[in-house]
Design a protein around this motif. Structure first.
Motif, PDB file in Angstrom:
ATOM      1  N   ARG A 109       7.100  14.385   4.598  1.00 20.97           N
ATOM      2  CA  ARG A 109       6.033  13.423   4.454  1.00 20.97           C
ATOM      3  C   ARG A 109       6.460  12.249   3.950  1.00 20.97           C
ATOM      4  NH1 ARG A 109       1.364  15.698   6.637  1.00 20.97           N
ATOM      5  NH2 ARG A 109       1.357  18.035   6.387  1.00 20.97           N
ATOM      6  N   PRO A 110       6.297  11.155   4.694  1.00 16.91           N
ATOM      7  CA  PRO A 110       7.014   9.791   4.096  1.00 16.91           C
ATOM      8  C   PRO A 110       5.784   9.689   2.883  1.00 16.91           C
ATOM      9  CG  PRO A 110       5.566   9.220   6.139  1.00 16.91           C
ATOM     10  CD  PRO A 110       5.912  10.761   5.941  1.00 16.91           C
ATOM     11  N   LEU A 111       6.658   8.910   1.764  1.00 19.47           N
ATOM     12  CA  LEU A 111       5.856   8.645   0.555  1.00 19.47           C
ATOM     13  C   LEU A 111       5.107   7.135   0.846  1.00 19.47           C
ATOM     14  CD1 LEU A 111       8.478   9.402  -2.209  1.00 19.47           C
ATOM     15  CD2 LEU A 111       6.536  10.584  -1.641  1.00 19.47           C
ATOM     16  N   GLY A 112       3.979   7.049   0.342  1.00 16.04           N
ATOM     17  CA  GLY A 112       3.353   5.707   0.414  1.00 16.04           C
ATOM     18  C   GLY A 112       3.882   4.840  -0.560  1.00 16.04           C
ATOM     19  N   ARG A 113       3.523   3.502  -0.202  1.00 15.67           N
ATOM     20  CA  ARG A 113       3.782   2.591  -1.345  1.00 15.67           C
ATOM     21  C   ARG A 113       2.665   1.710  -1.612  1.00 15.67           C
ATOM     22  NH1 ARG A 113       8.229   2.530   2.561  1.00 15.67           N
ATOM     23  NH2 ARG A 113      10.130   2.768   1.589  1.00 15.67           N
ATOM     24  N   LEU A 114       2.663   1.057  -2.831  1.00 17.47           N
ATOM     25  CA  LEU A 114       1.642   0.104  -2.840  1.00 17.47           C
ATOM     26  C   LEU A 114       1.728  -1.089  -2.169  1.00 17.47           C
ATOM     27  CD1 LEU A 114       1.295   0.224  -7.078  1.00 17.47           C
ATOM     28  CD2 LEU A 114      -0.326   0.816  -5.492  1.00 17.47           C
ATOM     29  N   HIS A 115       0.671  -1.742  -1.699  1.00 21.65           N
ATOM     30  CA  HIS A 115       0.500  -2.926  -0.869  1.00 21.65           C
ATOM     31  C   HIS A 115       0.931  -4.062  -1.971  1.00 21.65           C
ATOM     32  CE1 HIS A 115      -0.890  -6.372   1.265  1.00 21.65           C
ATOM     33  NE2 HIS A 115      -1.089  -5.721   2.125  1.00 21.65           N
ATOM     34  N   PRO A 116       1.611  -5.189  -1.442  1.00 18.85           N
ATOM     35  CA  PRO A 116       2.184  -6.115  -2.326  1.00 18.85           C
ATOM     36  C   PRO A 116       1.058  -6.863  -3.193  1.00 18.85           C
ATOM     37  CG  PRO A 116       2.847  -6.748  -0.130  1.00 18.85           C
ATOM     38  CD  PRO A 116       2.380  -5.449  -0.260  1.00 18.85           C
ATOM     39  N   LEU A 117       0.083  -6.829  -2.558  1.00 19.17           N
ATOM     40  CA  LEU A 117      -1.199  -7.531  -3.305  1.00 19.17           C
ATOM     41  C   LEU A 117      -1.795  -6.672  -4.383  1.00 19.17           C
ATOM     42  CD1 LEU A 117      -3.526  -9.127  -0.616  1.00 19.17           C
ATOM     43  CD2 LEU A 117      -2.034 -10.161  -2.010  1.00 19.17           C
ATOM     44  N   ASN A 118      -1.802  -5.256  -4.157  1.00 15.48           N
ATOM     45  CA  ASN A 118      -2.124  -4.254  -5.232  1.00 15.48           C
ATOM     46  C   ASN A 118      -1.346  -4.294  -6.399  1.00 15.48           C
ATOM     47  OD1 ASN A 118      -4.511  -3.688  -3.845  1.00 15.48           O
ATOM     48  ND2 ASN A 118      -3.633  -1.792  -2.854  1.00 15.48           N
ATOM     49  N   SER A 119       0.283  -4.087  -6.039  1.00 17.89           N
ATOM     50  CA  SER A 119       1.067  -4.151  -7.120  1.00 17.89           C
ATOM     51  C   SER A 119       0.927  -5.581  -7.885  1.00 17.89           C
ATOM     52  CB  SER A 119       2.573  -3.867  -6.498  1.00 17.89           C
ATOM     53  OG  SER A 119       2.723  -5.050  -5.598  1.00 17.89           O
ATOM     54  N   THR A 120       0.632  -6.517  -7.360  1.00 19.45           N
ATOM     55  CA  THR A 120       0.623  -7.823  -7.999  1.00 19.45           C
ATOM     56  C   THR A 120      -0.501  -7.742  -8.918  1.00 19.45           C
ATOM     57  OG1 THR A 120       1.655  -9.117  -6.198  1.00 19.45           O
ATOM     58  CG2 THR A 120       0.594 -10.293  -7.944  1.00 19.45           C
ATOM     59  N   VAL A 121      -1.734  -7.313  -8.496  1.00 20.70           N
ATOM     60  CA  VAL A 121      -3.051  -7.310  -9.188  1.00 20.70           C
ATOM     61  C   VAL A 121      -2.629  -6.232 -10.428  1.00 20.70           C
ATOM     62  CG1 VAL A 121      -5.218  -6.262  -9.359  1.00 20.70           C
ATOM     63  CG2 VAL A 121      -4.421  -7.661  -7.384  1.00 20.70           C
ATOM     64  N   LEU A 323       0.286 -10.825   4.683  1.00 19.03           N
ATOM     65  CA  LEU A 323      -0.271  -9.881   3.865  1.00 19.03           C
ATOM     66  C   LEU A 323      -1.416  -9.009   4.352  1.00 19.03           C
ATOM     67  CD1 LEU A 323      -0.086 -12.156   0.749  1.00 19.03           C
ATOM     68  CD2 LEU A 323       1.340 -10.290   0.940  1.00 19.03           C
ATOM     69  N   TYR A 324      -1.798  -9.695   5.492  1.00 21.89           N
ATOM     70  CA  TYR A 324      -3.341  -8.914   6.013  1.00 21.89           C
ATOM     71  C   TYR A 324      -3.105  -8.325   7.387  1.00 21.89           C
ATOM     72  CZ  TYR A 324      -5.041 -12.206   2.281  1.00 21.89           C
ATOM     73  OH  TYR A 324      -5.300 -12.688   1.467  1.00 21.89           O
ATOM     74  N   ASN A 325      -1.831  -8.339   8.087  1.00 21.51           N
ATOM     75  CA  ASN A 325      -1.998  -7.948   9.485  1.00 21.51           C
ATOM     76  C   ASN A 325      -1.391  -6.542   9.559  1.00 21.51           C
ATOM     77  OD1 ASN A 325       0.724  -7.987   9.059  1.00 21.51           O
ATOM     78  ND2 ASN A 325       1.188  -9.916  10.237  1.00 21.51           N
ATOM     79  N   SER A 326      -1.246  -5.913   8.407  1.00 27.74           N
ATOM     80  CA  SER A 326      -0.927  -4.399   8.370  1.00 27.74           C
ATOM     81  C   SER A 326       0.467  -3.985   9.180  1.00 27.74           C
ATOM     82  CB  SER A 326      -2.195  -3.616   8.854  1.00 27.74           C
ATOM     83  OG  SER A 326      -3.245  -3.875   7.939  1.00 27.74           O
ATOM     84  N   ASP A 327       1.372  -4.962   9.365  1.00 24.78           N
ATOM     85  CA  ASP A 327       2.470  -4.639  10.024  1.00 24.78           C
ATOM     86  C   ASP A 327       3.535  -3.576   9.267  1.00 24.78           C
ATOM     87  OD1 ASP A 327       4.972  -4.587  11.306  1.00 24.78           O
ATOM     88  OD2 ASP A 327       4.483  -6.713  11.843  1.00 24.78           O
ATOM     89  N   ILE A 328       3.705  -2.388   9.503  1.00 23.80           N
ATOM     90  CA  ILE A 328       4.266  -1.183   8.881  1.00 23.80           C
ATOM     91  C   ILE A 328       5.970  -2.103   8.521  1.00 23.80           C
ATOM     92  CG2 ILE A 328       5.287   0.875   8.823  1.00 23.80           C
ATOM     93  CD1 ILE A 328       2.250   0.587   8.188  1.00 23.80           C
ATOM     94  N   ARG A 329       6.389  -2.616   9.593  1.00 17.81           N
ATOM     95  CA  ARG A 329       7.813  -3.284   9.394  1.00 17.81           C
ATOM     96  C   ARG A 329       7.787  -4.052   8.117  1.00 17.81           C
ATOM     97  NH1 ARG A 329       8.108  -5.574  15.289  1.00 17.81           N
ATOM     98  NH2 ARG A 329       6.297  -6.285  14.555  1.00 17.81           N
ATOM     99  N   PHE A 330       6.723  -4.832   7.805  1.00 21.71           N
ATOM    100  CA  PHE A 330       6.724  -6.122   6.758  1.00 21.71           C
ATOM    101  C   PHE A 330       6.497  -5.135   5.340  1.00 21.71           C
ATOM    102  CE2 PHE A 330       3.824  -8.526   4.238  1.00 21.71           C
ATOM    103  CZ  PHE A 330       4.768  -9.094   3.615  1.00 21.71           C
ATOM    104  N   LEU A 331       5.238  -4.223   5.524  1.00 19.78           N
ATOM    105  CA  LEU A 331       4.889  -3.670   4.124  1.00 19.78           C
ATOM    106  C   LEU A 331       6.021  -2.587   3.750  1.00 19.78           C
ATOM    107  CD1 LEU A 331       1.247  -2.899   5.230  1.00 19.78           C
ATOM    108  CD2 LEU A 331       2.048  -4.769   3.659  1.00 19.78           C
ATOM    109  N   SER A 332       6.818  -1.987   4.587  1.00 19.76           N
ATOM    110  CA  SER A 332       7.502  -0.884   4.283  1.00 19.76           C
ATOM    111  C   SER A 332       8.871  -1.502   3.348  1.00 19.76           C
ATOM    112  CB  SER A 332       8.365  -0.522   5.605  1.00 19.76           C
ATOM    113  OG  SER A 332       9.161  -1.096   6.187  1.00 19.76           O
ATOM    114  N   GLN A 333       9.056  -3.135   3.163  1.00 18.74           N
ATOM    115  CA  GLN A 333       9.791  -3.523   2.535  1.00 18.74           C
ATOM    116  C   GLN A 333       9.610  -3.431   0.995  1.00 18.74           C
ATOM    117  OE1 GLN A 333      11.276  -7.670   4.043  1.00 18.74           O
ATOM    118  NE2 GLN A 333       9.333  -7.124   5.119  1.00 18.74           N
TER     119      GLN A 333
END
Length: 334
Positions: A109-121, A323-333
């Motif tokens: 199962r792929p591990l989840g990641r923190l959204h860059p906004l959440n990690s910044t907060v 930051l808002y369009n939920s593009d997995i290709r972007f968020l997976s970075q």
């Protein structure tokens, strides 16, 4: 009478043979219980046969009765043995079904990641909590009083034009900043206080590469006796050093905010460029009066920053909409 006794004995032997055959063939505990009732119950076949004993002579009854007991005990023994066998089989089947084969390969199962906004907060909060601040939150739907008036922005104040606002009713709106959290906290707490207030805010901005109608802020507030602008500058410089991972040139420019006086914009030199990163100032005496604090006794300072701004700078993001369009290709970075 002899004929009657012979008939009963034959019936009992036949009953025993039929019952034992059926008991041996049964394959469920429910069916086995039904057989017990059919043969040994109050209205079962054995009881029906024994009703004929009343017609036997006194000499024949003991012999037939003894045979009936033997048949009953035999059937009960067969029932018990079959019940044990069925229960054992059921348990084995259950254990086999629930057995985990630890030699089988695991399901990946792929591990989840923190959204860059959440990690910044989280990063901002960790820094300020480390400096002794407490996290405070408040409602997203606010009254005009908490969002504007208590922050020294009366209805006719031109500063309202600085914030395009979503009003739900005449006096209820989506909060335009997290500053109302400071008012609500001060109303219920006595100084000294030090809080950091993260949260989502709403303004009727046109969405483009650097603006969004929904974004995130973090504000800090400190109120105590003897706090000065020097305390504010030291706090902000320490925060920026920890946030960027190194001590950078910082510049405070005079600015205007209705709830602080004096007020300043904070610039930091990052990778050869000056970036505006936050606003700050000393809490206006009118704000202290609004919550019942004596401005002759207490002073305070406040600062606020946009989380999206810091996330975009630290991660070199060129468009806030990413930051808002939920593009997995972007968020997976991240």
């Amino acid at each position: 009478m002899a004929t009657m006794s012979n008939t009963l004995e034959t019936d009992l032997q036949t009953l025993q043979q039929e019952a034992e055959k059926e008991i041996t063939a049964v394959d469920s505990l429910e069916a086995l219980e039904q057989l017990r009732i059919n043969y040994l119950g109050k209205k079962g076949k054995l009881s029906q046969i024994l009703r004929g004993m009343g017609k036997l002579s006194a000499e024949e009854r003991p012999r037939v009765g003894s045979l009936a007991n033997e048949v009953k005990e035999s059937l009960q023994s067969h029932l018990d043995n079959q019940r044990n066998s069925l229960e054992t089989a059921k348990l084995k089947a259950q254990l086999a079904a629930e057995t985990l084969d630890v030699t089988m390969p695991g399901v990946s199962r792929p591990l989840g990641r923190l959204h860059p906004l959440n990690s910044t907060v989280d990063r901002v909060l960790d820094i300020f909590v480390g400096l002794g601040y407490q996290v405070a939150t408040g409602p997203h739907i606010e009254t005009d009083y908490y969002n504007f008036e208590a922050l020294n922005i009366p209805p006719d104040h031109p500063a309202r034009d600085m914030q395009d606002t979503f009003f739900l009713t005449e006096n209820v709106l989506m909060r335009t900043h997290t500053s109302p959290v400071q008012i609500r906290y001060m109303e219920t707490h006595e100084p000294p206080i030090r809080i950091v207030a993260p949260g989502r805010v709403y303004r009727r901005d046109t969405v483009d590469a650097t603006h969004s109608a929904v974004f995130h802020q973090v504000e800090i507030l400190a109120v105590d006796k003897g706090l000065t602008f020097t305390d504010l500058k030291g706090t902000i410089k320490e925060f920026l050093t920890q946030m960027f991972g190194e001590e950078l040139p910082v510049k405070f420019r005079a600015s205007y905010f209705p709830f602080t006086e004096p007020s300043a914009e904070v610039d930091v030199q990052w990778k050869g460029k000056w970036l505006e990163v936050m606003g700050c100032g000393m809490v206006d005496p009118n704000v202290l009066k609004a919550v019942g604090y004596d401005p002759e006794v207490y002073t305070g300072f406040a600062a606020g920053l946009g989380i999206e701004r810091f996330a975009m700078v630290l991660h070199q993001i060129d468009d806030i909409r990413r930051l808002y369009n939920s593009d997995i290709r972007f968020l997976s970075q991240f």
